[in-house]
Design a protein around this motif. Structure first.
Motif, short mmCIF file in Angstrom:
data_model
loop_
_atom_site.label_atom_id
_atom_site.label_comp_id
_atom_site.label_asym_id
_atom_site.label_seq_id
_atom_site.Cartn_x
_atom_site.Cartn_y
_atom_site.Cartn_z
N ASN A 95 0.83 -1.21 0.00
CA ASN A 95 0.00 0.00 0.00
C ASN A 95 0.86 1.25 0.00
OD1 ASN A 95 -0.90 -2.29 1.71
ND2 ASN A 95 -2.91 -1.33 1.46
N ASN A 136 -13.11 0.36 3.28
CA ASN A 136 -13.17 -0.43 4.52
C ASN A 136 -14.62 -0.74 4.91
OD1 ASN A 136 -10.42 -0.28 4.58
ND2 ASN A 136 -10.36 1.45 6.00
N THR A 159 -5.97 -4.46 13.06
CA THR A 159 -6.43 -4.15 11.70
C THR A 159 -7.63 -3.22 11.75
OG1 THR A 159 -8.03 -5.96 11.68
CG2 THR A 159 -5.78 -6.52 11.00
N THR A 164 -5.86 1.84 9.65
CA THR A 164 -6.44 2.38 8.40
C THR A 164 -6.78 3.84 8.64
OG1 THR A 164 -8.69 1.83 9.09
CG2 THR A 164 -7.47 0.12 7.89
N THR A 169 -10.04 -3.18 8.61
CA THR A 169 -10.25 -4.27 7.65
C THR A 169 -10.86 -5.47 8.38
OG1 THR A 169 -7.98 -5.06 7.93
CG2 THR A 169 -8.37 -3.46 6.18
N GLY A 235 -5.59 -9.41 8.88
CA GLY A 235 -5.44 -8.50 7.75
C GLY A 235 -4.35 -8.99 6.81
N ALA A 236 -3.76 -8.04 6.10
CA ALA A 236 -2.67 -8.39 5.18
C ALA A 236 -1.84 -7.15 4.90
CB ALA A 236 -3.23 -8.95 3.88
N ASP A 237 -0.59 -7.40 4.58
CA ASP A 237 0.29 -6.30 4.18
C ASP A 237 0.65 -6.38 2.71
OD1 ASP A 237 0.67 -6.79 7.23
OD2 ASP A 237 1.38 -4.75 6.84
N ASN A 247 1.45 -11.26 6.19
CA ASN A 247 0.82 -10.52 7.29
C ASN A 247 1.73 -10.59 8.51
OD1 ASN A 247 -1.54 -9.00 8.23
ND2 ASN A 247 -1.91 -10.75 9.57
N PHE A 269 -8.64 -7.48 3.41
CA PHE A 269 -7.71 -6.44 2.95
C PHE A 269 -8.28 -5.74 1.73
CE2 PHE A 269 -6.65 -9.12 -0.59
CZ PHE A 269 -6.74 -10.42 -0.08
N THR A 273 -3.85 -3.81 -1.47
CA THR A 273 -2.85 -4.65 -0.78
C THR A 273 -2.41 -5.81 -1.67
OG1 THR A 273 -3.87 -4.06 1.33
CG2 THR A 273 -2.46 -5.99 1.36
N THR A 329 -12.35 -8.71 0.26
CA THR A 329 -11.94 -7.38 -0.22
C THR A 329 -13.19 -6.52 -0.36
OG1 THR A 329 -12.29 -7.69 -2.60
CG2 THR A 329 -10.23 -8.57 -1.66
#
Ligand SMILES: CSC[C@H]1O[C@H](OP(=O)(O)O)[C@H](O)[C@@H]1O
Length: 349
Positions: A95, A136, A159, A164, A169, A235-237, A247, A269, A273, A329
């Motif tokens: 992101n 979101n 998360t 955010t 998320t 969540g996720a990165d 993550n 996410f 992402t 998502t």
């Protein structure tokens, strides 16, 4: 709920909630320039994949405000320098690079003066922030539909609104289900070494009045095997094109224990992402942070690790897609085969 960042038009500065001080202190720090934003991302004053993207976008807006250049060409050169610094702040959450590249693309549009270009930068950063909140809320609706009344859910790291621009998320989905009247109990993974769960997720759940118990990361297997836990949310990165999820460290072990015990696992996410350039999660850069974050444990003010001890400190791990039940998502819930369905969900919108 206090927001993790706020732009101040009157002073052309960015206010960041210092997440290192939570929950004991709620304090904002003021960023007057992009290098301060980069430092705040690196030292985790501000953290969480989507919000560090938004913070970096405002870092680009600060670079424009602070630039001494009087021509658009000169300002664009300054913005390129700022972009390189901001992108280098942390390597894993895609992101961050996505937001900075989007700001650079905006900077390439025709503008008659440097001031006009600066205003375009500020407007684009605000749009990125606003889109994150809208994204979101859409994601939360899809995620909440996966949560049933009476569920006990393990959640990893943080998360929520703090990670955010607002809402969150995975924690946003839990918050939405709660607001829909579903009775939920959250087992909050403390998430060593930075304790985003014990400090930040617990603090957020208090604000939302959602019942929870904090557990140490090594307790999750026990509770998953007990039959008490009905779902796992995180969540996720960065998510690879095949649905492998990178993550917070500990996610892989949590997902292994969930799979073994037949408990569904949901990664939540925004599509920002997803990195479709990467065929698998093995290609995702994993941030290695200062070992002192692991070693510097104190009990009753006494350091507990031996002087001279060494530690590894990978901040993230990769969960192979076969351990994940579905990806959530803003474009909907995505089920396997992820290598086909995820790109479609990202590209068809
Ligand atoms: C909204 S997902 C946030 C994501 O970012 C966190 O990492 P960090 O606290 O190091 O920025 C964690 O991996 C979360 O899942």
């Amino acid at each position: 709920m206090v927001r993790s960042l706020e732009w101040d038009d009157s002073s052309c500065t960015l206010q960041l909630l210092d997440q290192r001080l939570l929950p004991a202190q709620v304090e904002m720090v003021t960023c007057e320039n992009y290098t301060k934003v980069s430092t705040a991302i690196q030292n985790m004053t501000v953290r969480g994949a989507p919000v560090i993207g938004a913070a970096a976008a405002f870092g680009m807006a600060l670079a424009a405000c602070q630039s001494a250049q009087t021509t658009t060409e000169g300002l664009r050169a300054d913005l390129k320098k700022a972009a390189d610094v901001l992108i280098a702040s942390r390597p894993t959450a895609v992101n961050l690079a996505w937001a900075v590249q989007r700001m650079l693309k905006k900077a390439s549009v025709p503008a008659s003066t440097a001031d006009d270009l600066t205003q375009l930068m500020i407007a684009e950063a605000k749009l990125i922030a606003q889109e994150d909140v809208e994204t979101n809320r859409r994601m939360a609706e899809f995620g909440a539909a996966l949560i049933e009344d009476g569920d006990t859910i393990i959640h990893h790291c943080n998360t929520g609104s703090l990670a955010t621009v607002d809402w969150g998320t995975a924690l946003g989905a839990i918050r939405m289900a709660h607001e829909q009247g579903k009775k939920i109990h959250v087992l909050v993974d403390e998430t060593r070494p930075r304790l985003q769960g014990a400090r930040l997720t617990a603090w957020e759940l208090d604000q939302y009045q959602i019942p929870y118990h904090i557990i140490t990361d090594n307790m999750s297997g026990h509770f998953l095997r007990s039959g008490m836990v009905k779902k796992v949310f995180y969540g996720a990165d960065r998510v690879a094109a095949n649905g492998d999820v990178c993550n917070k460290i500990g996610t892989y072990m949590l997902s292994l224990a969930a799979k073994t015990n037949g408990v569904p696992v949901y990664a939540v996410f925004p599509t920002t992402t997803v990195d479709l350039n990467l065929k698998s999660g093995d290609l995702i850069p994993i941030e290695e942070r200062d070992q002192e974050e692991v070693l510097g444990i104190e009990v009753n003010g006494q350091r507990v690790t031996p002087q001279g001890a060494k530690a590894f400190n990978p901040a993230f791990d990769v969960t192979p897609n076969d351990l994940i039940t579905a990806l959530v998502t803003e474009n909907g819930v995505i089920y396997p085969p992820f290598d086909i369905n995820l790109p479609r969900a990202v590209e068809d919108f």
